[in-house]
Write a protein that holds these residues in place. Structure first.
Motif, PDB file in Angstrom:
ATOM      1  N   GLN A 372     -11.166 -11.930  23.538  1.00  0.00           N
ATOM      2  CA  GLN A 372     -10.094 -11.033  23.134  1.00  0.00           C
ATOM      3  C   GLN A 372     -10.299 -10.567  21.690  1.00  0.00           C
ATOM      4  N   PHE A 375     -13.075  -7.906  21.578  1.00  0.00           N
ATOM      5  CA  PHE A 375     -12.588  -6.604  22.025  1.00  0.00           C
ATOM      6  C   PHE A 375     -11.719  -5.947  20.960  1.00  0.00           C
ATOM      7  N   LYS A 376     -10.924  -6.743  20.266  1.00  0.00           N
ATOM      8  CA  LYS A 376     -10.078  -6.182  19.224  1.00  0.00           C
ATOM      9  C   LYS A 376     -10.940  -5.586  18.116  1.00  0.00           C
ATOM     10  N   TYR A 392      -9.161  -3.013  27.242  1.00  0.00           N
ATOM     11  CA  TYR A 392      -9.301  -4.431  27.512  1.00  0.00           C
ATOM     12  C   TYR A 392      -9.655  -4.629  28.990  1.00  0.00           C
TER      13      TYR A 392
END
Length: 408
Positions: A372, A375-376, A392
């Protein structure tokens, strides 16, 4: 001897006190002996906060004469004022919108203590609802009353058409139970939830508070309904921008509460204000409880295009599930939720999965958090370069909830 006999008229002899009804009391009345029915009556008042005698009669004395509930309430309250014991209930003045007087009932401190023996700790309201708003409170609790009264059998001795008009007996008891596991009712004074709203024009965030008239939870269906009771005194579409009582402004507030981020959880995922307030994964619904068929048509015809407009302005966000119904329709919907069994998978029984150790669960959590975070970073880099940020992975929210369950 009579006066015509020339003798003296005898003095009046004092009569002995009459037994029964005319006998003067020499001591204050003793407190009423609480039966199981009384304990649940007090528990129901603790849950609902306010009920009138008719509602209590349908819950605790089904099929009996309408005065039976009033008599028992009078005994529990000692409205005569001659008792030496603290009363369990008290009457409160209420008024309909047209000024018609009405009486509601609530608990005293003694009544709350008895109710807590049945329900556990109960939050008590800081102050009573004002008389001019009591009709609104009773209209809201009518949903709970009809849910709990459905299926109650009539009292022994009820015969003829009156008995046949009652719904089929769904439960053995002849009075509603305050701890009925099918429903959980959260009264208005305990239902407020904080959130904040971002003002794009001023680039500031305003603190807000969501104030539903009640929250109704259906554990079997894992559904939570936010109840907004529409009495018809507010406009459906706001005439001015700042009209918090209008139906569509309420709809917008709930949409923001259910979708806007409040913080970031330990797994690195943004949590909405709803997720922050309720971590149990129940699906939220918004219920507009209306008082007439005409109001139902008006609100429903306004809600549908408003939801479409909101979704166009908020792509990628999920609009709230909204229902508009009178009490009877709302009762049918909630009953269908409570009675619906979870679907059983077809085919052979799946093999039991091995139990994961704490270290294995933490390994999954760490991998999820790193993914996560990566991806951010990619999304932030894409925005800085003026490119379209990557989405996402699909179903990331479901994986997040699964990991939360594994960590418990």
């Amino acid at each position: 001897m009579g006066a015509g006999d020339g003798g003296q008229v005898p003095a009046a002899v004092p009569l002995a006190p009459r037994r029964g009804r005319g006998r003067p009391r020499t001591r204050p009345p003793s407190p009423p002996r609480l039966q199981e029915r009384d304990r649940h009556l007090l528990g129901l008042l603790a849950v609902a906060r306010y009920l009138d005698a008719d509602q209590i009669g349908r819950l605790c004395f089904p099929g009996r004469h309408r005065t039976r509930a009033g008599v028992r309430l009078w005994q529990l309250a000692d409205e005569s004022g001659g008792a030496s014991w603290p009363p369990f209930v008290r009457s409160i003045e209420a008024r309909f919108p047209d000024g018609t007087p009405r009486q509601a009932w609530a608990l005293t401190d003694t009544g709350y203590r008895v109710a807590e023996d049945l329900l556990g700790l109960v939050k008590r309201p800081n102050r009573d609802t004002a008389p001019q708003f009591m009709a609104h409170a009773l209209a809201t609790t009518e949903l709970l009353v009809q849910l709990l009264a459905a299926g109650l059998r009539s009292e022994p001795g009820l015969r003829g058409e009156a008995s046949r008009s009652l719904p089929p007996m769904a439960r053995v008891s002849d009075f509603a139970h305050a701890d009925d596991p099918r429903y959980r009712w959260i009264a208005s004074d305990s239902a407020q939830r904080p959130w904040s709203e971002y003002d794009q024009a001023k680039n500031v965030r305003h603190s807000r508070e969501l104030r539903p008239d009640a929250i109704l939870e259906v554990p079997a269906a894992r559904v939570r309904l936010f109840v907004e009771c529409e009495m018809g005194t507010q406009t459906v579409s706001p005439l001015v921008a700042d009209a918090p009582g209008s139906t569509l402004n309420k709809l917008t507030r709930y949409a923001s509460f259910l979708n806007e981020g409040a913080d970031v959880d330990p797994l690195g995922v943004n949590r909405t204000f709803y997720d922050q307030s309720f971590a149990d994964g129940f699906l939220p619904e918004l219920l507009f409880l209306v008082q007439s068929a005409a109001r139902e048509r008006t609100v429903a015809s306004a809600v549908e295009p408003a939801l479409a407009t909101w979704q166009q302005a908020n792509p990628g966000r999920r609009p709230p599930v909204v229902r508009v119904a009178q009490v009877a329709g709302a009762v049918q919907h909630v009953q269908s939720l409570a009675s619906a069994a979870p679907p059983r998978p077809s085919g052979p029984e799946p093999e039991a999965l091995p139990r994961l150790s704490r270290n294995e669960i933490q390994l999954l959590v760490d991998f999820y958090g790193a993914t996560q975070s990566a991806f951010k970073t990619l999304r932030d880099t894409a925005r800085a370069q003026g490119a379209t940020p990557p989405e996402y992975p699909a179903r990331i929210a479901e994986v997040h909830k699964l990991l939360e369950r594994l960590r418990r």
